[in-house]
Design a protein around this motif. Structure first.
Motif, PDB file in Angstrom:
ATOM      1  N   SER A 273      -6.305  -1.338  -7.222  1.00  0.00           N
ATOM      2  CA  SER A 273      -5.925  -0.149  -7.554  1.00  0.00           C
ATOM      3  C   SER A 273      -5.952   0.800  -6.242  1.00  0.00           C
ATOM      4  O   SER A 273      -5.755   1.794  -5.944  1.00  0.00           O
ATOM      5  CB  SER A 273      -7.185   0.578  -8.383  1.00  0.00           C
ATOM      6  N   GLN A 274      -6.776   0.014  -5.135  1.00  0.00           N
ATOM      7  CA  GLN A 274      -6.903   0.642  -3.796  1.00  0.00           C
ATOM      8  C   GLN A 274      -5.374   0.626  -3.268  1.00  0.00           C
ATOM      9  O   GLN A 274      -4.977   1.536  -2.450  1.00  0.00           O
ATOM     10  CB  GLN A 274      -7.421  -0.308  -2.950  1.00  0.00           C
ATOM     11  N   SER A 275      -4.292  -0.070  -3.768  1.00  0.00           N
ATOM     12  CA  SER A 275      -3.020   0.172  -3.220  1.00  0.00           C
ATOM     13  C   SER A 275      -2.222   1.366  -3.667  1.00  0.00           C
ATOM     14  O   SER A 275      -1.122   1.713  -3.133  1.00  0.00           O
ATOM     15  CB  SER A 275      -2.084  -1.092  -3.645  1.00  0.00           C
ATOM     16  N   PHE A 276      -2.934   2.001  -4.677  1.00  0.00           N
ATOM     17  CA  PHE A 276      -2.249   3.133  -5.398  1.00  0.00           C
ATOM     18  C   PHE A 276      -2.901   4.642  -5.586  1.00  0.00           C
ATOM     19  O   PHE A 276      -2.731   5.540  -6.116  1.00  0.00           O
ATOM     20  CB  PHE A 276      -1.763   2.883  -6.949  1.00  0.00           C
ATOM     21  N   LEU A 277      -4.101   4.489  -5.021  1.00  0.00           N
ATOM     22  CA  LEU A 277      -5.307   5.578  -4.774  1.00  0.00           C
ATOM     23  C   LEU A 277      -4.304   6.892  -4.124  1.00  0.00           C
ATOM     24  O   LEU A 277      -3.365   6.903  -3.311  1.00  0.00           O
ATOM     25  CB  LEU A 277      -6.163   5.420  -3.804  1.00  0.00           C
ATOM     26  N   GLY A 278      -4.562   8.091  -4.708  1.00  0.00           N
ATOM     27  CA  GLY A 278      -4.232   9.411  -4.239  1.00  0.00           C
ATOM     28  C   GLY A 278      -2.660   9.697  -4.715  1.00  0.00           C
ATOM     29  O   GLY A 278      -2.083  10.557  -4.166  1.00  0.00           O
TER      30      GLY A 278
ATOM     31  N   LEU B  47       0.659   8.564 -10.995  1.00  0.00           N
ATOM     32  CA  LEU B  47       1.204   7.205 -11.305  1.00  0.00           C
ATOM     33  C   LEU B  47       0.324   6.714 -12.483  1.00  0.00           C
ATOM     34  O   LEU B  47      -0.685   6.955 -12.465  1.00  0.00           O
ATOM     35  CB  LEU B  47       0.626   6.130 -10.113  1.00  0.00           C
ATOM     36  N   CYS B  48       0.685   5.906 -13.323  1.00  0.00           N
ATOM     37  CA  CYS B  48      -0.113   5.125 -14.313  1.00  0.00           C
ATOM     38  C   CYS B  48       0.229   3.961 -14.739  1.00  0.00           C
ATOM     39  O   CYS B  48       1.231   3.305 -14.150  1.00  0.00           O
ATOM     40  CB  CYS B  48       0.286   6.037 -15.622  1.00  0.00           C
ATOM     41  N   GLY B  49      -0.700   3.149 -15.646  1.00  0.00           N
ATOM     42  CA  GLY B  49      -0.669   1.874 -15.549  1.00  0.00           C
ATOM     43  C   GLY B  49      -1.497   0.970 -14.829  1.00  0.00           C
ATOM     44  O   GLY B  49      -1.977   1.396 -13.577  1.00  0.00           O
ATOM     45  N   LEU B  50      -1.631  -0.320 -15.175  1.00  0.00           N
ATOM     46  CA  LEU B  50      -2.484  -1.160 -14.369  1.00  0.00           C
ATOM     47  C   LEU B  50      -1.925  -1.144 -12.990  1.00  0.00           C
ATOM     48  O   LEU B  50      -0.695  -1.163 -12.596  1.00  0.00           O
ATOM     49  CB  LEU B  50      -2.480  -2.489 -15.022  1.00  0.00           C
ATOM     50  N   PRO B  51      -2.573  -1.268 -11.853  1.00  0.00           N
ATOM     51  CA  PRO B  51      -4.408  -1.632 -12.010  1.00  0.00           C
ATOM     52  C   PRO B  51      -5.159  -0.290 -12.042  1.00  0.00           C
ATOM     53  O   PRO B  51      -6.404  -0.353 -11.882  1.00  0.00           O
ATOM     54  CB  PRO B  51      -4.295  -2.558 -10.798  1.00  0.00           C
ATOM     55  N   THR B  52      -4.385   0.741 -12.026  1.00  0.00           N
ATOM     56  CA  THR B  52      -5.058   2.021 -11.998  1.00  0.00           C
ATOM     57  C   THR B  52      -5.854   2.231 -13.614  1.00  0.00           C
ATOM     58  O   THR B  52      -5.601   1.644 -14.511  1.00  0.00           O
ATOM     59  CB  THR B  52      -4.214   3.020 -11.667  1.00  0.00           C
ATOM     60  N   SER B  53      -6.933   3.207 -13.634  1.00  0.00           N
ATOM     61  CA  SER B  53      -7.332   3.501 -14.870  1.00  0.00           C
ATOM     62  C   SER B  53      -6.623   4.592 -15.787  1.00  0.00           C
ATOM     63  O   SER B  53      -6.993   5.043 -16.758  1.00  0.00           O
ATOM     64  CB  SER B  53      -8.931   3.814 -14.626  1.00  0.00           C
TER      65      SER B  53
ATOM     66  N   ASN C 286       0.835  -1.248  -0.038  1.00  0.00           N
ATOM     67  CA  ASN C 286       0.123   0.027  -0.018  1.00  0.00           C
ATOM     68  C   ASN C 286       0.801   1.264   0.069  1.00  0.00           C
ATOM     69  O   ASN C 286       1.707   1.566   1.098  1.00  0.00           O
ATOM     70  CB  ASN C 286      -1.089   0.028   1.239  1.00  0.00           C
ATOM     71  N   VAL C 287       0.809   2.082  -1.126  1.00  0.00           N
ATOM     72  CA  VAL C 287       1.316   3.337  -0.933  1.00  0.00           C
ATOM     73  C   VAL C 287       0.506   4.593  -1.341  1.00  0.00           C
ATOM     74  O   VAL C 287       0.818   5.576  -2.097  1.00  0.00           O
ATOM     75  CB  VAL C 287       2.644   3.139  -2.263  1.00  0.00           C
ATOM     76  N   SER C 288      -0.589   4.140  -1.117  1.00  0.00           N
ATOM     77  CA  SER C 288      -1.662   5.071  -1.263  1.00  0.00           C
ATOM     78  C   SER C 288      -1.635   6.708  -0.672  1.00  0.00           C
ATOM     79  O   SER C 288      -0.905   6.607   0.225  1.00  0.00           O
ATOM     80  CB  SER C 288      -3.189   4.731  -1.109  1.00  0.00           C
ATOM     81  N   PHE C 289      -1.964   7.482  -1.524  1.00  0.00           N
ATOM     82  CA  PHE C 289      -2.142   8.928  -0.987  1.00  0.00           C
ATOM     83  C   PHE C 289      -0.604   9.283  -0.454  1.00  0.00           C
ATOM     84  O   PHE C 289      -0.322   9.917   0.539  1.00  0.00           O
ATOM     85  CB  PHE C 289      -2.961   9.136   0.133  1.00  0.00           C
ATOM     86  N   ASN C 290       0.284   9.306  -1.555  1.00  0.00           N
ATOM     87  CA  ASN C 290       1.540   9.908  -1.541  1.00  0.00           C
ATOM     88  C   ASN C 290       1.768  10.876  -2.766  1.00  0.00           C
ATOM     89  O   ASN C 290       0.803  11.649  -3.330  1.00  0.00           O
ATOM     90  CB  ASN C 290       2.533   8.855  -1.605  1.00  0.00           C
ATOM     91  N   ASN C 291       3.021  11.151  -3.314  1.00  0.00           N
ATOM     92  CA  ASN C 291       3.155  11.959  -4.474  1.00  0.00           C
ATOM     93  C   ASN C 291       3.924  11.351  -5.495  1.00  0.00           C
ATOM     94  O   ASN C 291       4.725  11.779  -6.157  1.00  0.00           O
ATOM     95  CB  ASN C 291       3.768  13.204  -4.064  1.00  0.00           C
TER      96      ASN C 291
END
Length: 652
Positions: free
Chosen positions: A561-566, A570-576, A540-545
């Protein structure tokens, strides 16, 4: 035919009939076994002293006929079967050992048990559903040494006659019933020799009575998970032999008596989940490393710097402790240190870098600030001295009692000479050693991993190695050296103010199962090397820069995608978010680029800007050297400007 040989043959006959006659009922099988035995041994009723039918699938009624037809029967083991009705013979019997634990009894316990079996020395009826009050006839079992009635549905008070008449009892287990009333409101002389008293998970109320002070040989006392009130009496701390004291999950209040910390034999002290307040006594003086649970109370003040002098597990979570983490006098014994959920301030002391036997370190949910000590990578976390199981588990039991009883019950009465008699006794004693006599109180620790708070105990606890510094005010960069903690299974640095990049050294955490860096100020790319962590189940690295392409392959293909929110860059799978954005493509960084590549990019930017500025200036100058309408217009404007300036100066 000796009783030993007959017992073995009876056991073999039973097993053979059970396998050969799978369609027959259990009573039929037992009857056939005994008929066969009788046909081979005409003296079946003269010398049968032990019957062991445990760990089978025997159902129906308790076989009273075994006792009625065998007057010399001393040992009857029927544990772990499917018996449903417990009945007693009509006449008194001299049985000494009875184990019917883990069956299906769910009715009232026989009122006349003490009159029919007055010579019982060991009785285990645990793990059933017996109901009602304990029968008063128990007081007639004056020779009882070991009694386990735990895990049933008994209720009411413990009969006073039983407490006064059973002089020789050494171990009593009442756990997991519905017993009520006060705990030893007065002195009970008959129980003065008891060594183990388990009364946990009942409905005892009121204050702890001073009668406990008379139990001078008591080793283990467990009255946890009841409804006890009032303060902890000082008399408990004056029991000279007490090794384990468990009073957790009650409503006890007041200060912790200093006498509890001055017990020379104390191994386990569990006062957790009460309403205790005040300061923590300075240190444990026990001669052996101790386990101390004081979590979920209202303790206040500072943590004494001498508290860890002889403590291997210390849990102070969820109290009201303040001040800074002290420079502990001695940290060589501590294996588990849990300080979560207090009001601790200041920096994490570099002194903790010297932890050499640490397994779990939990400093979460405080107000610790400043940088994370870079030397924490030098702490052992499983790399130092291996800890034995005794650090996390208390074992106790009546092994000597079982040995002596087994010898008395099973030794052949016929005189033997030479080694034959010795081996006969040794073989007969074997079923008693390590059986129902051995009990253990395992250390159970809660630790946050994989987004949940789980309990670990026994061997699982020894295998868990983790560090939790989350929910503080830590700042600065994540120390590169944390990647040297190769045995670490869980690392939580979330909800802080950490900046900088995710260290590539984390690729060395080969045993890592849960890595949480969320809610910080981290920037840069996620190192692609982290995809090689084959044990990583939660990341989990969500909500960083963070920015750039999310690594792919292996474990990273399992994260959602919950692991990378915020992290909008960031780009690429599993984000949209696609890595193709307005014709620009986010390329993966070269593995050879160092972590200070941000500085190199800024220098390139400055040089590019200066070059562009000089180029534009040269183009303007060169354009003025040619005769063109634009150059004439430019010179005209310059002449007009100079004329106006001169006129202004002369007028003044």
């Amino acid at each position: 035919m000796t009783p030993l040989r007959f017992g073995f043959e009876l056991y073999n006959l039973f097993n053979r009939n059970q396998y050969e006659s799978a369609t027959l009922s259990t009573p039929t099988i037992i009857s056939r076994v005994l008929r066969e035995a009788k046909s081979h041994h005409t003296q079946i009723n003269q010398g049968l002293r032990e019957v062991d039918l445990s760990n089978n699938k025997i159902s129906g009624n308790f076989p009273t006929w075994l006792k009625e037809n065998n007057n010399e029967l001393q040992v009857l083991r029927l544990q772990n079967n499917y018996l449903t009705s417990f009945q007693l013979p009509n006449s008194t019997h001299g049985l000494g050992f009875l184990d019917v634990s883990v069956n299906k009894f769910n009715h009232l316990f026989p009122e006349n048990i003490g009159w029919i079996l007055p010579q019982l020395s060991i009785m285990n009826i645990s793990g059933n559903g017996f109901q009602g009050n304990l029968p008063f006839s128990l007081s007639n079992m004056t020779e009882i040494l070991y009694l386990d009635i735990s895990h049933n549905n008994f209720q009411g008070k413990i009969p006073r006659g039983f407490l006064k008449e059973c002089y020789f009892i050494g171990s009593l287990k009442l756990s997991h019933n519905r017993f009520s009333g006060e705990v030893f409101p007065e002195e009970v002389p008959a129980f003065s020799g008891i060594s183990e008293l388990f009364m946990d998970n009942n409905q005892f109320t009121g204050n702890i009575g001073k009668g406990l002070g008379n139990l001078q040989y008591l080793l283990v006392l467990d009255i946890s998970n009841s409804s006890l009130l009032g303060v902890i009496p000082n008399c408990i701390g004056q029991l000279p032999q007490l090794t384990a004291l468990l009073l957790s999950n009650n409503s006890l209040e007041g200060n912790i008596p200093t006498s509890l910390f001055n017990m020379s034999n104390l191994y386990l002290l569990d006062l957790s989940a009460n309403r205790l307040s005040g300061d923590i006594p300075p240190h444990i003086i026990s001669a052996m490393p101790s386990i101390v649970f004081l979590q979920d109370n209202n303790l206040s003040g500072i943590i004494p710097d001498t508290l860890l002098m002889n403590v291997t597990v210390l849990d102070l979570r969820n109290n009201r402790l303040s001040g800074s983490i002290p420079e502990f006098t001695n940290i060589q014994s501590i294996g588990i240190l849990l300080l979560r959920g207090n009001d601790l301030t200041g920096r994490i002391p570099r002194h903790l870098c010297g932890l050499r036997t640490i397994h779990l370190l939990d400093l979460a949910n405080n107000r610790l600030n400043g940088p994370t000590p870079s030397c924490l990578g030098n702490a052992s976390f499983g790399l130092g001295k291996e800890d034995s199981l005794y650090l996390f588990e208390l074992r106790s039991g009546e092994m000597s009692t079982s040995f002596e009883l087994g010898y008395a019950l099973e030794q052949d009465s016929t005189p033997k000479k030479g080694v034959g008699g010795f081996f006969n006794s040794l073989l007969v004693l074997d079923p008693f050693i390590g059986g129902i006599m051995e009990k253990s109180t395992r250390t159970k620790i809660e630790f946050a991993t994989k987004h949940r708070y789980d309990s670990y105990m026994g061997g699982n606890l020894e295998l868990l190695i983790g560090m939790d510094l989350s929910e503080n005010e830590l700042s600065g960069e994540i120390p590169f050296g944390l990647g040297d903690l190769h045995k670490l299974h869980a690392l939580n640095l979330s909800h802080n103010k950490l900046s900088g990049v995710v260290p590539k050294s984390f690729s060395g955490l080969k045993n890592m199962e849960s890595l949480d860096l969320s809610f910080n100020r981290l920037q840069g790319r996620i190192p692609s090397q982290l995809a090689e962590l084959s044990s990583l189940a939660v990341f989990n690295v969500s909500f960083n820069n963070l920015s750039g392409v999310i690594p792919q392959g292996k474990q990273f293909n399992t994260f959602d995608s919950q692991s990378f929110l915020g992290n909008p860059f960031l780009c690429g799978l599993p984000t949209s978010t696609s890595c193709y954005n307005s014709g620009n493509f986010f390329q993966e960084p070269d593995n050879e680029v160092e972590e200070d590549e941000g500085h190199i990019n800024m220098i390139s930017f400055y040089w590019s800007f200066a070059g562009a500025y000089v180029t534009i200036l040269l183009e303007i100058i060169s354009s003025l050297t040619f005769d063109s309408p634009w150059s004439r217009f430019w010179f005209y404007k310059v002449d007009v400007f100079i004329h106006k300036v001169r006129k202004l100066l002369f007028c003044n």
